[in-house]
Design a protein around this motif. Sequence first.
Motif, mmCIF file in Angstrom:
data_model
loop_
_atom_site.group_PDB
_atom_site.id
_atom_site.type_symbol
_atom_site.label_atom_id
_atom_site.label_comp_id
_atom_site.label_asym_id
_atom_site.label_seq_id
_atom_site.Cartn_x
_atom_site.Cartn_y
_atom_site.Cartn_z
ATOM 1 N N ASP A 246 -11.128 -3.461 7.215
ATOM 2 C CA ASP A 246 -12.166 -2.923 6.528
ATOM 3 C C ASP A 246 -13.182 -2.619 7.702
ATOM 4 O OD1 ASP A 246 -13.286 -5.297 7.612
ATOM 5 O OD2 ASP A 246 -13.785 -6.239 5.445
ATOM 6 N N SER B 143 -11.528 -9.077 8.612
ATOM 7 C CA SER B 143 -11.467 -8.369 7.455
ATOM 8 C C SER B 143 -11.819 -9.075 6.156
ATOM 9 C CB SER B 143 -10.564 -7.510 7.467
ATOM 10 O OG SER B 143 -10.347 -6.702 6.363
ATOM 11 N N ARG B 144 -12.553 -8.683 5.128
ATOM 12 C CA ARG B 144 -12.461 -9.471 4.156
ATOM 13 C C ARG B 144 -11.692 -8.865 3.056
ATOM 14 N NH1 ARG B 144 -18.348 -7.792 4.591
ATOM 15 N NH2 ARG B 144 -19.490 -9.530 5.329
ATOM 16 N N MET B 145 -10.724 -7.880 3.515
ATOM 17 C CA MET B 145 -9.581 -7.435 2.697
ATOM 18 C C MET B 145 -8.054 -7.706 3.356
ATOM 19 S SD MET B 145 -11.488 -3.497 2.018
ATOM 20 C CE MET B 145 -9.759 -2.831 1.686
ATOM 21 N N SER C 112 0.805 -1.111 -0.024
ATOM 22 C CA SER C 112 0.169 0.097 -0.172
ATOM 23 C C SER C 112 1.104 1.217 0.148
ATOM 24 C CB SER C 112 -0.812 0.135 1.021
ATOM 25 O OG SER C 112 -1.726 1.220 1.252
ATOM 26 N N TRP D 105 -5.437 -5.918 5.429
ATOM 27 C CA TRP D 105 -5.975 -4.463 5.620
ATOM 28 C C TRP D 105 -7.427 -4.449 6.414
ATOM 29 C CZ3 TRP D 105 -1.652 -2.786 4.353
ATOM 30 C CH2 TRP D 105 -1.033 -3.552 3.277
#
Length: 73
Positions: A57, A50-52, A37, A55
């Motif tokens: 979410d 987190s679905r990310m 990132s 990172w």
Amino acid sequence: MPNEADRPRRLTVERNGPVLVEGPVEIVREDGTIATSDRFVVAVCTCRRSRMYPWCDTSHRRHTKPPGAAPPD
């Protein structure tokens, strides 16, 4: 990934939330792949909801403990 020598990298630990890291960042995952990132601040998930992932979410917000519950160790 070399860090810039002119200043230390700052991490901010949020209680029951993500770790905020001054970017840009690279995260090496368990399988050896790299997540990158270039944002100036990155929220790194610590709850693994987190679905990310890696990172954040904000999934941790949907799983808050009731008032008066003991904080995690």
